[in-house]
Design an enzyme around this catalytic site. Sequence first.
Site, PDB file in Angstrom:
ATOM      1  N   ASN A   1       0.886  -1.164   0.000  1.00  0.00           N
ATOM      2  CA  ASN A   1       0.000   0.000   0.000  1.00  0.00           C
ATOM      3  C   ASN A   1       0.923   1.213   0.000  1.00  0.00           C
ATOM      4  O   ASN A   1       1.439   1.626   1.032  1.00  0.00           O
ATOM      5  CB  ASN A   1      -0.890  -0.025   1.244  1.00  0.00           C
ATOM      6  CG  ASN A   1      -1.835   1.159   1.295  1.00  0.00           C
ATOM      7  OD1 ASN A   1      -1.802   2.042   0.425  1.00  0.00           O
ATOM      8  ND2 ASN A   1      -2.675   1.205   2.318  1.00  0.00           N
TER       9      ASN A   1
ATOM     10  N   ARG B   1      -2.564  -2.066  -3.418  1.00  0.00           N
ATOM     11  CA  ARG B   1      -3.812  -1.340  -3.164  1.00  0.00           C
ATOM     12  C   ARG B   1      -3.800  -0.065  -3.997  1.00  0.00           C
ATOM     13  O   ARG B   1      -2.813   0.675  -3.972  1.00  0.00           O
ATOM     14  CB  ARG B   1      -3.916  -0.982  -1.690  1.00  0.00           C
ATOM     15  CG  ARG B   1      -5.110  -0.121  -1.408  1.00  0.00           C
ATOM     16  CD  ARG B   1      -5.175   0.305   0.040  1.00  0.00           C
ATOM     17  NE  ARG B   1      -6.363   1.097   0.256  1.00  0.00           N
ATOM     18  CZ  ARG B   1      -6.387   2.246   0.924  1.00  0.00           C
ATOM     19  NH1 ARG B   1      -5.282   2.718   1.457  1.00  0.00           N
ATOM     20  NH2 ARG B   1      -7.506   2.898   1.082  1.00  0.00           N
TER      21      ARG B   1
ATOM     22  N   HIS C   1     -13.038   2.227   0.367  1.00  0.00           N
ATOM     23  CA  HIS C   1     -13.023   1.078   1.304  1.00  0.00           C
ATOM     24  C   HIS C   1     -13.647  -0.167   0.662  1.00  0.00           C
ATOM     25  O   HIS C   1     -14.093  -1.076   1.372  1.00  0.00           O
ATOM     26  CB  HIS C   1     -13.825   1.352   2.598  1.00  0.00           C
ATOM     27  CG  HIS C   1     -13.273   2.395   3.502  1.00  0.00           C
ATOM     28  ND1 HIS C   1     -14.088   3.294   4.173  1.00  0.00           N
ATOM     29  CD2 HIS C   1     -12.016   2.699   3.870  1.00  0.00           C
ATOM     30  CE1 HIS C   1     -13.340   4.093   4.907  1.00  0.00           C
ATOM     31  NE2 HIS C   1     -12.075   3.758   4.739  1.00  0.00           N
TER      32      HIS C   1
ATOM     33  N   ARG D   1     -12.941  14.018   9.118  1.00  0.00           N
ATOM     34  CA  ARG D   1     -13.707  14.414   7.913  1.00  0.00           C
ATOM     35  C   ARG D   1     -15.169  14.618   8.267  1.00  0.00           C
ATOM     36  O   ARG D   1     -15.733  13.855   9.059  1.00  0.00           O
ATOM     37  CB  ARG D   1     -13.594  13.330   6.836  1.00  0.00           C
ATOM     38  CG  ARG D   1     -12.223  13.246   6.213  1.00  0.00           C
ATOM     39  CD  ARG D   1     -12.125  12.081   5.240  1.00  0.00           C
ATOM     40  NE  ARG D   1     -11.097  11.154   5.641  1.00  0.00           N
ATOM     41  CZ  ARG D   1     -10.987   9.906   5.221  1.00  0.00           C
ATOM     42  NH1 ARG D   1     -11.846   9.420   4.361  1.00  0.00           N
ATOM     43  NH2 ARG D   1     -10.011   9.134   5.652  1.00  0.00           N
TER      44      ARG D   1
ATOM     45  N   GLU E   1      -8.089  -6.189   4.887  1.00  0.00           N
ATOM     46  CA  GLU E   1      -7.913  -5.715   3.514  1.00  0.00           C
ATOM     47  C   GLU E   1      -6.709  -6.371   2.840  1.00  0.00           C
ATOM     48  O   GLU E   1      -6.739  -6.674   1.655  1.00  0.00           O
ATOM     49  CB  GLU E   1      -7.792  -4.189   3.499  1.00  0.00           C
ATOM     50  CG  GLU E   1      -9.132  -3.536   3.806  1.00  0.00           C
ATOM     51  CD  GLU E   1      -9.039  -2.056   4.124  1.00  0.00           C
ATOM     52  OE1 GLU E   1      -9.147  -1.263   3.194  1.00  0.00           O
ATOM     53  OE2 GLU E   1      -8.854  -1.708   5.300  1.00  0.00           O
TER      54      GLU E   1
END
Length: 404
Positions: free
Chosen positions: A7, A95, A184, A245, A389
């Site tokens: 990633n 990713r 996601h 956020r 993940e």
Amino acid sequence: MKILVLNSGSSSLKYQLLDMDSTTVLTTGLVERIGESIGAVRHKRFPGSPKEESFSYEMPIKDHAFGLTKVMDLIVAKDTGVLENISDVDAIGHRVVQGGDLFSQPMLVDDSVVEGIRKLIPLGPLHNPGHLAGIETARKLLPGVPNVVVFDTAFHQTMAPEAYRYAIPKEYYTELKIRRYGFHGTSHGYVAKQCAKLLGKPFSETSCITVHLGNGCSMDAVKNGKCIDTSMGLTPLGGLVMGTRCGDIDPAVIAFLASNKGLTAEEIDTILNKQSGLKGLCGYNDMRDIHARVSEGDADAELALKVFCRRVTQFIGQDLAVLGGCDAICFTAGIGENDAVVRQLACATLAPLGAVIDSDKNMHAPRGQAVEISAAGSPIKIFIIPTNEELEIATETLEVLRNQ
Ligand code: AMP
């Protein structure tokens, strides 16, 4: 089969080496502060096992190539490694956050795939350049080892236009591709598949709501194994309230801030992405800190917790409505997996809609396991399902290679 999952961000590189025959993690780690005067490499071998060992190094890491070379050295070195030779890595799974509408499934990397990811930089300016650096470095340093890209957006590409289009002038969609993409997706896809396993149903007959509550938060409505709606939008800023956020707000707030505070678009973007959400409401973005403040009587922290949970409930209700009912609601990620209070508050009013939480099972749920927390007889099951993940990226990487 040994799969290296990467990633690669703009200034960091997270990695995990998995043995897919035994489904175990051999090494995991993080290269930080790439390009800065002093960077760091944190490396673990055999994480989570009794043999776990951690290593940490500080050094200048001038670019991704240097960082990945260091990782490869650690993977094969006698003191820190797990492989005899780096050529024992069978494939690399990357990713990639933004696949736009170009990529609806994982892809074996070739020049045209790299070009596609490059083309999508305007839609993923914070992520795609870092991913490209990781992919190009891996191709150079490990020639002959196949690279596969797995997109955060791909799981959402099954959404119909009525789910992904915004009600703004059509040319902004046709010219600039402004639409809902959702993020996601690797986590939502993994959790939805685990949900099918728990229910003992084929994935193609499983309908569920996946509730990913971590530092970033998002929710998917999955009907018969396909995503039909998602809470995030063009970027990961929309939908649920998150650590820093804002999630959904009245879009007019942006022009209001610009005209009343004289802020630029960039400044407002920073405020909404980095200074809002839980942090904006109470000064803390980690849910554990918020609980600690609530117990000390901090009214702002209490409000932040309530706003966060209210939004989760609202989106579950919205998803239940568009799905027309479902088999299960699945909580995952840092908050979803560990925070019984959030799950309780989020589900408190759902019983008339068919999802009845069992407070006792919820409060005493064992950590790190997939468990049911709904009451016996609840028409809609409620599960905690730990996300993974990296495992999903490795699994999808293997699948791409097998289908070649
Ligand atoms: P993630 O992005 O999935 O790694 O989740 C990170 C977030 O999960 C943190 O910022 C915390 O808000 C939250 N978190 C992690 N552990 C716990 C816990 N034990 N209880 C409540 N929240 C937690």
